[in-house]
Design a protein around this motif. Structure first.
Motif, PDB file in Angstrom:
ATOM      1  N   PRO A   1     -26.422 -11.288  47.014  1.00  0.00           N
ATOM      2  CA  PRO A   1     -26.197  -9.908  46.566  1.00  0.00           C
ATOM      3  C   PRO A   1     -24.778  -9.662  46.060  1.00  0.00           C
ATOM      4  N   VAL A   2     -23.790 -10.289  46.658  1.00  0.00           N
ATOM      5  CA  VAL A   2     -22.414 -10.090  46.202  1.00  0.00           C
ATOM      6  C   VAL A   2     -22.210 -10.748  44.837  1.00  0.00           C
ATOM      7  N   GLN A   3     -22.771 -11.939  44.637  1.00  0.00           N
ATOM      8  CA  GLN A   3     -22.672 -12.576  43.318  1.00  0.00           C
ATOM      9  C   GLN A   3     -23.382 -11.748  42.252  1.00  0.00           C
ATOM     10  N   GLU A   4     -24.534 -11.203  42.597  1.00  0.00           N
ATOM     11  CA  GLU A   4     -25.240 -10.342  41.646  1.00  0.00           C
ATOM     12  C   GLU A   4     -24.395  -9.113  41.318  1.00  0.00           C
ATOM     13  N   PHE A   5     -23.739  -8.560  42.321  1.00  0.00           N
ATOM     14  CA  PHE A   5     -22.845  -7.422  42.106  1.00  0.00           C
ATOM     15  C   PHE A   5     -21.749  -7.794  41.109  1.00  0.00           C
ATOM     16  N   VAL A   6     -21.145  -8.964  41.285  1.00  0.00           N
ATOM     17  CA  VAL A   6     -20.088  -9.431  40.379  1.00  0.00           C
ATOM     18  C   VAL A   6     -20.638  -9.594  38.965  1.00  0.00           C
ATOM     19  N   LEU A   7     -21.825 -10.190  38.847  1.00  0.00           N
ATOM     20  CA  LEU A   7     -22.444 -10.380  37.536  1.00  0.00           C
ATOM     21  C   LEU A   7     -22.661  -9.040  36.840  1.00  0.00           C
ATOM     22  N   ARG A   8     -23.275  -8.076  37.526  1.00  0.00           N
ATOM     23  CA  ARG A   8     -23.524  -6.774  36.929  1.00  0.00           C
ATOM     24  C   ARG A   8     -22.215  -6.071  36.573  1.00  0.00           C
ATOM     25  N   GLU A   9     -21.238  -6.182  37.455  1.00  0.00           N
ATOM     26  CA  GLU A   9     -19.960  -5.526  37.196  1.00  0.00           C
ATOM     27  C   GLU A   9     -19.302  -6.080  35.936  1.00  0.00           C
ATOM     28  N   GLU A  10     -19.268  -7.386  35.793  1.00  0.00           N
ATOM     29  CA  GLU A  10     -18.622  -7.986  34.627  1.00  0.00           C
ATOM     30  C   GLU A  10     -19.365  -7.685  33.341  1.00  0.00           C
ATOM     31  N   MET A  11     -20.687  -7.619  33.401  1.00  0.00           N
ATOM     32  CA  MET A  11     -21.446  -7.239  32.207  1.00  0.00           C
ATOM     33  C   MET A  11     -21.149  -5.796  31.816  1.00  0.00           C
ATOM     34  N   MET A  12     -21.048  -4.921  32.816  1.00  0.00           N
ATOM     35  CA  MET A  12     -20.715  -3.528  32.520  1.00  0.00           C
ATOM     36  C   MET A  12     -19.307  -3.414  31.937  1.00  0.00           C
ATOM     37  N   ARG A  13     -18.366  -4.157  32.493  1.00  0.00           N
ATOM     38  CA  ARG A  13     -16.983  -4.093  31.995  1.00  0.00           C
ATOM     39  C   ARG A  13     -16.879  -4.649  30.578  1.00  0.00           C
ATOM     40  N   ALA A  14     -17.714  -5.650  30.268  1.00  0.00           N
ATOM     41  CA  ALA A  14     -17.730  -6.213  28.918  1.00  0.00           C
ATOM     42  C   ALA A  14     -18.538  -5.334  27.958  1.00  0.00           C
ATOM     43  N   GLU A  15     -19.226  -4.331  28.501  1.00  0.00           N
ATOM     44  CA  GLU A  15     -20.040  -3.395  27.728  1.00  0.00           C
ATOM     45  C   GLU A  15     -21.128  -4.118  26.938  1.00  0.00           C
ATOM     46  N   VAL A  16     -21.809  -5.023  27.644  1.00  0.00           N
ATOM     47  CA  VAL A  16     -22.992  -5.673  27.088  1.00  0.00           C
ATOM     48  C   VAL A  16     -24.190  -5.239  27.928  1.00  0.00           C
ATOM     49  N   PRO A  17     -25.362  -5.123  27.322  1.00  0.00           N
ATOM     50  CA  PRO A  17     -26.492  -4.516  28.039  1.00  0.00           C
ATOM     51  C   PRO A  17     -27.142  -5.441  29.053  1.00  0.00           C
ATOM     52  N   THR A  18     -27.644  -4.836  30.115  1.00  0.00           N
ATOM     53  CA  THR A  18     -28.538  -5.556  31.002  1.00  0.00           C
ATOM     54  C   THR A  18     -29.884  -5.712  30.295  1.00  0.00           C
ATOM     55  N   VAL A  19     -30.692  -6.613  30.794  1.00  0.00           N
ATOM     56  CA  VAL A  19     -32.013  -6.877  30.220  1.00  0.00           C
ATOM     57  C   VAL A  19     -33.064  -6.594  31.286  1.00  0.00           C
ATOM     58  N   ASN A  20     -34.083  -5.835  30.892  1.00  0.00           N
ATOM     59  CA  ASN A  20     -35.215  -5.596  31.785  1.00  0.00           C
ATOM     60  C   ASN A  20     -34.779  -4.921  33.078  1.00  0.00           C
ATOM     61  N   GLY A  21     -33.889  -3.926  32.953  1.00  0.00           N
ATOM     62  CA  GLY A  21     -33.266  -3.332  34.128  1.00  0.00           C
ATOM     63  C   GLY A  21     -34.231  -2.835  35.179  1.00  0.00           C
ATOM     64  N   ILE A  22     -35.206  -2.011  34.800  1.00  0.00           N
ATOM     65  CA  ILE A  22     -36.116  -1.444  35.793  1.00  0.00           C
ATOM     66  C   ILE A  22     -36.975  -2.529  36.433  1.00  0.00           C
ATOM     67  N   GLY A  23     -37.467  -3.455  35.629  1.00  0.00           N
ATOM     68  CA  GLY A  23     -38.263  -4.544  36.188  1.00  0.00           C
ATOM     69  C   GLY A  23     -37.454  -5.464  37.063  1.00  0.00           C
ATOM     70  N   ALA A  24     -36.245  -5.838  36.594  1.00  0.00           N
ATOM     71  CA  ALA A  24     -35.428  -6.803  37.325  1.00  0.00           C
ATOM     72  C   ALA A  24     -34.793  -6.211  38.569  1.00  0.00           C
ATOM     73  N   MET A  25     -34.301  -4.979  38.474  1.00  0.00           N
ATOM     74  CA  MET A  25     -33.526  -4.406  39.577  1.00  0.00           C
ATOM     75  C   MET A  25     -34.374  -3.668  40.597  1.00  0.00           C
ATOM     76  N   LEU A  26     -35.522  -3.120  40.163  1.00  0.00           N
ATOM     77  CA  LEU A  26     -36.358  -2.366  41.092  1.00  0.00           C
ATOM     78  C   LEU A  26     -37.595  -3.142  41.508  1.00  0.00           C
ATOM     79  N   LEU A  27     -38.404  -3.546  40.516  1.00  0.00           N
ATOM     80  CA  LEU A  27     -39.686  -4.141  40.872  1.00  0.00           C
ATOM     81  C   LEU A  27     -39.534  -5.544  41.441  1.00  0.00           C
TER      82      LEU A  27
END
Length: 419
Positions: A94-120
């Protein structure tokens, strides 16, 4: 929360640099933000991008960029990075995933399949059958199938337990295997018009207590009887849709968890939704841009607020952003220690929703009448705060109202009685 330690380790720092290098090298040059697009209302989405829509864009370059970015992330297992490699993930903590999401947000590049990947995806890992995991998780992890969350109804938004979409058990026969026949309506479903599949809450026992008698189903959006209509909001955008189910046949094998126990599955899914890092990073970035603009010669000539008061207000916003970040990081650390996101995620949701609105008003107050300009080409900061004020209207409603979040924090976090 106990046992959660979130100081960054040397391994975390090394992984953070790995993510930065990957984004610099692999993000498609043709996949550029759309300067005229309205912001998505999903916390983990990045301005100028809407991946579920982009993958179906009529613009071939934009569509190719969305597909290429999904393919690059899928190679690393980073679309649903928490999943085991057997399902297309990378097995990140979970901490590595947090780092991954944070760096993608800081680079302003989109996540992929957010609702499916993060919720479902995490919900299926916790409550799904092995057959369901193998049928659905690889498609999520490679960006082949996009999902939408169909929970809210016209009379059951904040009061989700009041939902009235029904599912009646039908025996196996010539029409197919044993199934549920689903009838009803959902509304305010984010990106439903671009989804391949839906996860839906239905009532299977009408006489049961409100929070019982609810079942969690996976529904193919192309099923006979499913009608999806986009809803235009006050910005002129269509970030969500209404869905009508007219006697839709859903195989019993697409039920997640036990029949009549879907409320508990849904609450777990919403806990994953509320535990993200996207909002605090976005708010920090827009706050930094505001400060930079106000320090510029152009910005100083546009300011219409009392400077001393404005400085104090911006300082308060910065402290609130850092507190929001800390709660998100603490929630990730707790998840890493084995805790399922609970009331801490509601704290993060509440902080983010109210901060969104306060930050929008701070920016608007700084520029006075200039903040009413809507055209991006003629307004300070490309009309960021004019648009943000419209976006923020729904912030205290999306993902559960502030009243609901406070109730969850009071009862689950503080142990207070419900009445």
């Amino acid at each position: 929360m106990t046992g959660a330690h979130w100081a960054e380790t040397a391994q975390d720092a090394e992984f953070r640099q790995e993510v930065r290098t990957f984004v610099e090298e692999r993000f498609p040059a043709c996949y550029r933000p759309d300067p005229e697009a309205e912001n998505s209302l999903e916390p983990e989405d990045v301005w100028g991008y809407d991946w579920p829509a982009d993958r179906r864009s009529p613009d071939p370059e934009r569509r190719a960029g969305a597909v290429a970015w999904a393919a690059a992330l899928a190679e690393q297992g980073w679309i649903a990075p928490h999943l085991p490699a057997a399902y297309g993930g990378a097995g990140l903590s979970p901490v590595q995933e947090f780092v991954l999401r944070e760096e993608m947000m800081r680079a302003e590049v989109p996540t992929v399949n957010g609702i499916g990947a993060m919720l479902l995806a995490p919900t299926l890992m916790e409550f799904g059958t092995e057959e369901q995991r193998r049928a659905h998780l690889p498609g999520i992890a490679c960006g082949r199938t996009a999902w939408a969350q169909a929970f809210s109804e016209p009379d059951a938004g904040s009061d989700l337990a009041a939902l009235r979409t029904t599912a009646v058990r039908a025996p196996a026969g010539p029409a197919g295997p044993e199934a549920y026949r689903v009838t009803g309506q959902k509304v305010w479903t984010s990106s439903a018009q671009y989804a391949d599949w839906l996860f839906v809450l239905v009532r299977t026992e009408p006489d049961a207590p409100r929070h019982q008698g609810i079942t969690f189903l996976l529904v193919d959006a192309a099923s006979d009887g499913v009608t999806i209509r986009p809803i235009e909001d006050m910005r002129g955008a269509t970030p969500f849709a209404e869905i009508h189910f007219d006697d839709v046949r859903v195989p019993v094998t697409q039920r997640v968890g036990e029949e009549n126990q879907g409320w508990y599955v849904a609450m777990a899914a919403l806990g994953f939704e509320r535990a993200g890092i996207g909002a605090p990073v976005k708010f920090e970035q827009v706050l930094k841009r505001l400060v930079s603009q106000l320090r510029s010669a152009e910005g100083q000539g546009l300011v219409r607020a009392d400077t001393a008061v404005l400085r104090h207000e911006i300082a308060r916003r910065y402290v609130e952003v850092r507190a929001h970040y800390a709660v998100a990081r603490l929630t990730a650390a707790g998840h890493g220690a084995g805790a399922v996101p609970g009331y801490e995620a509601s704290v993060g949701q509440l902080l983010g929703a109210e901060l969104h609105q306060r930050l929008a008003h701070t920016g608007a107050r700084a520029f006075g009448p200039y903040a009413q300009l809507w055209q991006r080409s003629t307004a300070p900061m490309a009309a960021a705060f004019a648009h943000m004020r419209f976006d923020a209207v729904a912030a205290t409603l999306l993902g559960g109202t502030t009243e609901i979040q406070r109730r969850l924090i009071a009862t689950r976090g503080l142990g207070l009685p419900r009445s």
